[in-house]
Scaffold this active site. Structure first.
Site, PDB file in Angstrom:
ATOM      1  N   ARG A  48     -86.615   0.792  55.194  1.00  0.00           N
ATOM      2  CA  ARG A  48     -85.559  -0.146  54.785  1.00  0.00           C
ATOM      3  C   ARG A  48     -85.812  -1.571  55.270  1.00  0.00           C
ATOM      4  O   ARG A  48     -86.282  -1.801  56.369  1.00  0.00           O
ATOM      5  CB  ARG A  48     -84.206   0.304  55.349  1.00  0.00           C
ATOM      6  CG  ARG A  48     -83.145  -0.797  55.211  1.00  0.00           C
ATOM      7  CD  ARG A  48     -81.756  -0.367  55.552  1.00  0.00           C
ATOM      8  NE  ARG A  48     -81.657   0.362  56.780  1.00  0.00           N
ATOM      9  CZ  ARG A  48     -80.613   1.112  57.095  1.00  0.00           C
ATOM     10  NH1 ARG A  48     -79.600   1.236  56.260  1.00  0.00           N
ATOM     11  NH2 ARG A  48     -80.589   1.750  58.235  1.00  0.00           N
ATOM     12  N   ARG A  74     -65.614   7.209  61.440  1.00  0.00           N
ATOM     13  CA  ARG A  74     -66.749   8.080  61.767  1.00  0.00           C
ATOM     14  C   ARG A  74     -66.380   9.158  62.747  1.00  0.00           C
ATOM     15  O   ARG A  74     -67.251   9.925  63.155  1.00  0.00           O
ATOM     16  CB  ARG A  74     -67.812   7.217  62.435  1.00  0.00           C
ATOM     17  CG  ARG A  74     -69.001   6.885  61.549  1.00  0.00           C
ATOM     18  CD  ARG A  74     -69.717   5.814  62.331  1.00  0.00           C
ATOM     19  NE  ARG A  74     -71.123   5.833  62.201  1.00  0.00           N
ATOM     20  CZ  ARG A  74     -71.797   4.989  61.422  1.00  0.00           C
ATOM     21  NH1 ARG A  74     -71.174   4.156  60.629  1.00  0.00           N
ATOM     22  NH2 ARG A  74     -73.098   4.993  61.432  1.00  0.00           N
ATOM     23  N   ARG A 109     -79.098   9.262  65.589  1.00  0.00           N
ATOM     24  CA  ARG A 109     -78.009   8.901  64.678  1.00  0.00           C
ATOM     25  C   ARG A 109     -77.603  10.092  63.821  1.00  0.00           C
ATOM     26  O   ARG A 109     -76.425  10.316  63.559  1.00  0.00           O
ATOM     27  CB  ARG A 109     -78.433   7.709  63.791  1.00  0.00           C
ATOM     28  CG  ARG A 109     -78.397   6.386  64.566  1.00  0.00           C
ATOM     29  CD  ARG A 109     -79.290   5.335  63.958  1.00  0.00           C
ATOM     30  NE  ARG A 109     -78.908   4.920  62.621  1.00  0.00           N
ATOM     31  CZ  ARG A 109     -79.678   4.162  61.836  1.00  0.00           C
ATOM     32  NH1 ARG A 109     -80.862   3.744  62.275  1.00  0.00           N
ATOM     33  NH2 ARG A 109     -79.280   3.818  60.647  1.00  0.00           N
ATOM     34  N   ARG A 147     -83.937  -3.548  60.862  1.00  0.00           N
ATOM     35  CA  ARG A 147     -82.962  -3.295  61.922  1.00  0.00           C
ATOM     36  C   ARG A 147     -83.605  -2.696  63.159  1.00  0.00           C
ATOM     37  O   ARG A 147     -84.511  -1.875  63.053  1.00  0.00           O
ATOM     38  CB  ARG A 147     -81.881  -2.343  61.393  1.00  0.00           C
ATOM     39  CG  ARG A 147     -80.773  -3.068  60.697  1.00  0.00           C
ATOM     40  CD  ARG A 147     -79.851  -2.176  59.922  1.00  0.00           C
ATOM     41  NE  ARG A 147     -79.364  -1.005  60.629  1.00  0.00           N
ATOM     42  CZ  ARG A 147     -78.477  -0.167  60.111  1.00  0.00           C
ATOM     43  NH1 ARG A 147     -77.986  -0.388  58.900  1.00  0.00           N
ATOM     44  NH2 ARG A 147     -78.097   0.888  60.783  1.00  0.00           N
ATOM     45  N   LYS A 153     -74.924   4.057  51.590  1.00  0.00           N
ATOM     46  CA  LYS A 153     -73.582   3.447  51.608  1.00  0.00           C
ATOM     47  C   LYS A 153     -73.678   1.944  51.329  1.00  0.00           C
ATOM     48  O   LYS A 153     -72.999   1.422  50.452  1.00  0.00           O
ATOM     49  CB  LYS A 153     -72.896   3.692  52.974  1.00  0.00           C
ATOM     50  CG  LYS A 153     -72.751   5.178  53.315  1.00  0.00           C
ATOM     51  CD  LYS A 153     -72.058   5.400  54.647  1.00  0.00           C
ATOM     52  CE  LYS A 153     -72.824   4.926  55.882  1.00  0.00           C
ATOM     53  NZ  LYS A 153     -74.074   5.663  56.154  1.00  0.00           N
TER      54      LYS A 153
END
Ligand code: AP5
Ligand code: MG
Ligand code: ZN
Length: 210
Positions: A124, A90, A169, A158, A15
Site C-alpha cells: 500500500r 473497533r 493488527r 505508513r 475501508k
C-alpha cells in the site's frame, strides 16, 4: 433523521479505498480514526505521542482516547447529517459509547480472508496530497509516483505497514473487533460484502446497500 454508516473490516480490507465512493453517494464525510490518529502523530500533539506506541506495535489505542476523539469530531458542523465511520468502532465498548451519541443505520463489513491481508498492506501507498489509496500491484497510479486524483508526487507509506505489525493488527482485529459483528447483527444493522474481488466489484456491492 441524521444517521451514520459504519465501515467495518480487518486491516487492509479496503475501508479507506471504498470510502471515497460512499462519500460521493451519500454526501456524508469520512471519519477515519486511523487518519485522525496519524495526523495527531505527525503534528506531535499529546494525543499523537500517546497513540504512537500503540499504533507502531499494532495494538488498539485505548477506548477512552478514541471515544473522546469521536465525541469532539461529531460536534463539527459537517457531521450534522451523520458521517461515514472508517475503522470505528473497533470494540464493543466503543460501539456502546457510539450508541449514546449517534444513530447508526448500517454497518457494512468488508470481508477478506487473512491470507490476503499481508500482501495488501505491504504493497500500500497513499497520496500525501489527497489521501487516495494505491497498491503496488492491485491499484497502481497510472503514472508512477503521480496521484491520479490530484497530481501530487509525494506518496507515503505508513509506519505500521510491515509484516510484523500487520500480524499484531490482525490478532487485535480477531480478539477485540470481530466480536462486534455479532453485537451489530443482534441489532439488525450488519451487512457483509465480499472484499476478496476487484475494487470496482466491491464498490458495486456496497453501493447496492446504500
Ligand atoms: P487504521 O488506519 O484504521 O488501519 P486498519 O484498520 O488496520 O485498516 P487499514 O487502513 O490498514 O486498511 P483499509 O481497510 O482502510 O484498507 P485500504 O483501503 O487502505 O488504524 C491504524 C491504527 O490506528 C490501528 O492499528 C490502531 O492502533 C489505531 N486505531 C485506529 N482506529 C482505532 C479505533 N477505533 N480504536 C482503537 N485504535 C484505533 O486498502 C489496503 C490496500 O489494499 C491498499 O493498497 C489498496 O489499494 C488495496 N486494496 C483495497 N481494496 C482492494 C481489492 N478489492 N483488491 C485488491 N487490493 C485492494
Ligand atoms: Mg484505512
Ligand atoms: Zn492525491
Amino acid at each position: 433523521m441524521a444517521s451514520s454508516i459504519v465501515l467495518f473490516g480487518p486491516p487492509g480490507a479496503g475501508k479507506g479505498t471504498q470510502a471515497g465512493n460512499i462519500v460521493s453517494i451519500t454526501g456524508k464525510p469520512q471519519v477515519s480514526t486511523g487518519d485522525m490518529l496519524r495526523a495527531a502523530v505527525s503534528a506531535g500533539t499529546e494525543l499523537g505521542v500517546e497513540a504512537k506506541g500503540y499504533m507502531d506495535s499494532g495494538q488498539l489505542v485505548p477506548d477512552e482516547v478514541i471515544i473522546g476523539l469521536i465525541e469532539e469530531r461529531l460536534t463539527q458542523s459537517d457531521a450534522v447529517n451523520g458521517v461515514l465511520f472508517d475503522g470505528f468502532p473497533r470494540t464493543v465498548a466503543q460501539a456502546e459509547a457510539l450508541s449514546h451519541i449517534a444513530e447508526v443505520s448500517i454497518v457494512i463489513a468488508i470481508e477478506v480472508p487473512d491470507a490476503r491481508i499481508v500482501e495488501r498492506i505491504c504493497g500500500r501507498y497513499t497520496c500525501g496530497g489527497c489521501g487516495a489509496v494505491y497498491h503496488d500491484t492491485f491499484n497502481p497510479t497510472t503514472n508512477p509516483g503521480v496521484c491520479d486524483h490530484c497530481g501530487h508526487t509525494d506518496m507515503k507509506r505508513r509506519a505500521d505497514d510491515n509484516e510484523g505489525t500487520v500480524r499484531n493488527r490482525l490478532e487485535a482485529y480477531h480478539a477485540q473487533t470481530s466480536p462486534l459483528a455479532a453485537w451489530y447483527r443482534k441489532r439488525d444493522l450488519f451487512s457483509a460484502v465480499n472484499g476478496d474481488q476487484g475494487i470496482d466489484l466491491v464498490g458495486e456491492e456496497i453501493a447496492a446497500l446504500l
